[in-house]
Design a protein around this motif. Structure first.
Motif, PDB file in Angstrom:
ATOM      1  N   ARG A  48     -11.220 -12.237  -0.561  1.00  0.00           N
ATOM      2  CA  ARG A  48     -11.543 -10.976   0.104  1.00  0.00           C
ATOM      3  C   ARG A  48     -11.151  -9.923  -0.949  1.00  0.00           C
ATOM      4  O   ARG A  48     -12.337  -9.195  -1.446  1.00  0.00           O
ATOM      5  N   TYR A  49     -10.308  -9.658  -1.242  1.00  0.00           N
ATOM      6  CA  TYR A  49      -9.978  -8.728  -2.118  1.00  0.00           C
ATOM      7  C   TYR A  49      -9.493  -8.400  -3.300  1.00  0.00           C
ATOM      8  O   TYR A  49      -8.693  -7.577  -4.206  1.00  0.00           O
ATOM      9  N   GLN A  54      -4.094  -2.503  -1.255  1.00  0.00           N
ATOM     10  CA  GLN A  54      -5.503  -2.550  -0.815  1.00  0.00           C
ATOM     11  C   GLN A  54      -5.559  -0.601   0.040  1.00  0.00           C
ATOM     12  O   GLN A  54      -4.457  -1.091   0.591  1.00  0.00           O
ATOM     13  N   ARG A  61     -12.966   1.383   2.110  1.00  0.00           N
ATOM     14  CA  ARG A  61     -11.747   1.025   0.960  1.00  0.00           C
ATOM     15  C   ARG A  61     -11.653   1.930  -0.558  1.00  0.00           C
ATOM     16  O   ARG A  61     -13.137   1.544  -0.676  1.00  0.00           O
ATOM     17  N   GLY A  63      -9.370   1.016  -2.524  1.00  0.00           N
ATOM     18  CA  GLY A  63      -9.274   0.246  -3.591  1.00  0.00           C
ATOM     19  C   GLY A  63      -7.630   0.261  -4.024  1.00  0.00           C
ATOM     20  O   GLY A  63      -6.411   0.690  -3.001  1.00  0.00           O
TER      21      GLY A  63
END
Length: 74
Positions: A48-49, A54, A61, A63
């Motif tokens: 997902r990321y 994160q 979010r 980042g």
């Protein structure tokens, strides 16, 4: 003062950099270490990321560590 949530893993210089920046800016964070997740959960997270860290502010979010630095700069 803002409170961030940051997902990290062991021995990650980018994670350390993000945490240091948050502290330097006078904010706080809760840390969730990806190393404590099951292998299946780590795989789902990475799908997902992508990478750690994160960083999240409430439900937004931000980042990774570079994204956090850019966010603080604006």
């Amino acid at each position: 003062m803002r409170h961030f949530k940051i997902i990290t893993q062991d021995d990650c210089k980018y994670c350390d950099r993000a945490k240091a920046l948050i502290r330097e800016m006078g904010d706080t964070f809760s840390e969730i270490n990806l190393s404590t997740f099951t292998e299946e959960a780590r795989g789902a997270f990475k799908k997902r990321y992508g990478t750690v860290p994160q960083v999240f502010l409430e439900t937004v979010r931000i980042g990774g560590s570079d994204d956090l630095a850019a966010w603080y700069a604006t």
